[in-house]
Design a protein around this motif. Structure first.
Motif, PDB file in Angstrom:
ATOM      1  N   ASP A  77      47.463  44.077  47.374  1.00  0.00           N
ATOM      2  CA  ASP A  77      46.662  44.036  48.597  1.00  0.00           C
ATOM      3  C   ASP A  77      45.212  43.666  48.272  1.00  0.00           C
ATOM      4  O   ASP A  77      44.517  43.080  49.106  1.00  0.00           O
ATOM      5  CB  ASP A  77      46.694  45.397  49.287  1.00  0.00           C
ATOM      6  N   TYR A  78      44.780  44.022  47.082  1.00  0.00           N
ATOM      7  CA  TYR A  78      43.459  43.666  46.568  1.00  0.00           C
ATOM      8  C   TYR A  78      43.649  43.125  45.159  1.00  0.00           C
ATOM      9  O   TYR A  78      44.404  43.686  44.368  1.00  0.00           O
ATOM     10  CB  TYR A  78      42.519  44.882  46.508  1.00  0.00           C
ATOM     11  N   VAL A  79      42.948  42.037  44.847  1.00  0.00           N
ATOM     12  CA  VAL A  79      42.973  41.468  43.504  1.00  0.00           C
ATOM     13  C   VAL A  79      41.540  41.457  42.986  1.00  0.00           C
ATOM     14  O   VAL A  79      40.653  40.877  43.629  1.00  0.00           O
ATOM     15  CB  VAL A  79      43.549  40.038  43.495  1.00  0.00           C
ATOM     16  N   SER A  80      41.299  42.107  41.861  1.00  0.00           N
ATOM     17  CA  SER A  80      39.959  42.185  41.291  1.00  0.00           C
ATOM     18  C   SER A  80      39.943  41.477  39.941  1.00  0.00           C
ATOM     19  O   SER A  80      40.748  41.784  39.052  1.00  0.00           O
ATOM     20  CB  SER A  80      39.547  43.655  41.129  1.00  0.00           C
ATOM     21  N   LEU A  81      39.014  40.532  39.792  1.00  0.00           N
ATOM     22  CA  LEU A  81      38.955  39.675  38.605  1.00  0.00           C
ATOM     23  C   LEU A  81      37.962  40.235  37.585  1.00  0.00           C
ATOM     24  O   LEU A  81      36.790  40.457  37.910  1.00  0.00           O
ATOM     25  CB  LEU A  81      38.546  38.263  39.000  1.00  0.00           C
ATOM     26  N   HIS A  82      38.428  40.411  36.351  1.00  0.00           N
ATOM     27  CA  HIS A  82      37.571  40.928  35.281  1.00  0.00           C
ATOM     28  C   HIS A  82      37.889  40.194  33.983  1.00  0.00           C
ATOM     29  O   HIS A  82      38.156  40.807  32.941  1.00  0.00           O
ATOM     30  CB  HIS A  82      37.757  42.437  35.135  1.00  0.00           C
ATOM     31  N   VAL A  83      37.848  38.872  34.053  1.00  0.00           N
ATOM     32  CA  VAL A  83      38.130  38.022  32.901  1.00  0.00           C
ATOM     33  C   VAL A  83      36.847  37.333  32.463  1.00  0.00           C
ATOM     34  O   VAL A  83      35.863  37.274  33.195  1.00  0.00           O
ATOM     35  CB  VAL A  83      39.201  36.964  33.234  1.00  0.00           C
ATOM     36  N   PHE A  84      36.878  36.776  31.238  1.00  0.00           N
ATOM     37  CA  PHE A  84      35.734  36.002  30.768  1.00  0.00           C
ATOM     38  C   PHE A  84      35.674  34.678  31.498  1.00  0.00           C
ATOM     39  O   PHE A  84      36.685  34.178  32.021  1.00  0.00           O
ATOM     40  CB  PHE A  84      35.840  35.755  29.260  1.00  0.00           C
ATOM     41  N   GLY A  85      34.489  34.083  31.528  1.00  0.00           N
ATOM     42  CA  GLY A  85      34.329  32.758  32.101  1.00  0.00           C
ATOM     43  C   GLY A  85      34.676  31.689  31.070  1.00  0.00           C
ATOM     44  O   GLY A  85      35.375  31.951  30.094  1.00  0.00           O
TER      45      GLY A  85
END
Length: 319
Positions: free
Chosen positions: A198-206
């Motif tokens: 329902d929610y997607v949170s991005l915490h990856v490197f650029g």
């Protein structure tokens, strides 16, 4: 005298970190002039013993004339704006501050979820403009949060979300299965995470490996009406695809904290959408996090001055 040049607007600005630098007798030169491409570093790099990096990139050109430079230290975690091979070729160690701001970023992610779930920005705008637009929102408990990048920040967010009664699923290139088992996190492929969340949170490197990770195709794999949070890097999200998905209803909301250019041009249609929330790359901007990061930078510089190599050095094996 040790000369520290920084492109971070927040490093040693006040509090204990500024006091520590004063006690050590270091000269601090701040190069954070946003009207200059390099923040003004080129005017001072020849005197710098240590370069503390904010969002201004470190390129081979940055290192030209850096005859006294002994190390490059990131005031934060993400080092995608530092050319590590160029630093290595110049014999310069590169350090960052892992986990120092994880709590701050994870807490903002929760705040942004609440903002979208309860239409907090829209309610504020309604009341302050003389309106009374009461919108029926939803609760976070019982919803599924998909975390893309289960590193230090993702792990902290997982714990917070579980405390709110959310189901947590995650994707990571190098999954910590022990953490996942202990905290009730289900590891999945990216496709699976997008399909059930329902929610997607991005915490990856650029960087190029994650450029446009969220594009028309991947956003199309999300649950209709799901919400997207980008606390990673601006290039990780295709804003054109996000704007289209908001307009079609494929995305029920988006919260963005990082941008390709900062500050961003608000001419893009995503900035005028009613279900979009924006913050000024402030994920790590808490007093506690800034202090933690600053102290870690000072600790590593002190280690270098004592002839040692900090454990947080990213390229020590290649020097």
């Amino acid at each position: 005298m040790t000369v520290v040049v920084t492109t971070s607007p927040g490093f040693a600005k006040q509090g204990p970190v500024a006091e520590l630098i004063a006690e050590k007798g270091w000269e601090l030169i701040r190069c954070a002039d946003t009207s200059l491409p390099d923040g003004g570093v080129s005017a001072h790099i020849g005197r710098a013993d240590y370069l503390v990096v904010g969002l201004v990139p470190v390129t081979p050109a940055t290192l030209e004339g850096a005859s006294n430079l002994k190390a490059v230290l990131k005031h934060g975690v993400g080092v995608d704006n530092i050319d590590i091979p160029a630093c290595t070729a110049a014999g310069l160690p590169v350090c960052n501050t892992p986990a120092a701001n994880a709590d701050a970023v994870a807490e903002l992610a929760v705040g942004l979820m609440f903002s979208m779930a309860r239409f907090i920005p829209q309610g504020h705008a309604s009341v302050t403009s003389g309106g009374w637009d009461r919108r029926v929102g939803s609760q976070l408990g019982g919803k599924t949060l998909g975390i893309v990048g289960l590193g230090n920040i993702g792990k902290r967010l997982a714990k917070l979300a579980r405390g709110l009664g959310m189901t947590v699923v995650a994707n990571d290139m190098y999954p910590d299965e022990a953490f996942a088992r202990e905290h009730g996190v289900t590891m999945m492929s990216l496709d699976e995470v997008l399909a059930v969340s329902d929610y997607v949170s991005l915490h990856v490197f650029g960087g190029k490996d994650n450029a446009a990770l969220m594009n028309r195709e991947t956003i199309g794999q999300m649950k209709p009406g799901a919400r997207l949070i980008n606390l990673a890097r601006g290039e990780v999200v295709d804003l054109d695809a996000v704007a289209e998905a908001l307009e079609s209803g494929q995305l029920g909301g988006v919260a963005i904290d990082a941008y390709v250019s900062e500050p961003p041009s608000t001419d893009h249609p995503v900035f005028s959408h009613a279900n979009a929330v924006f913050t000024p790359h402030s994920g790590a901007d808490t007093r506690e996090a800034v202090e933690n990061v600053g102290k870690m930078v000072i600790e590593d510089i002190s280690t270098f001055l004592e002839g040692g190599m900090p454990q947080r050095c990213l390229n020590a094996r290649d020097l």
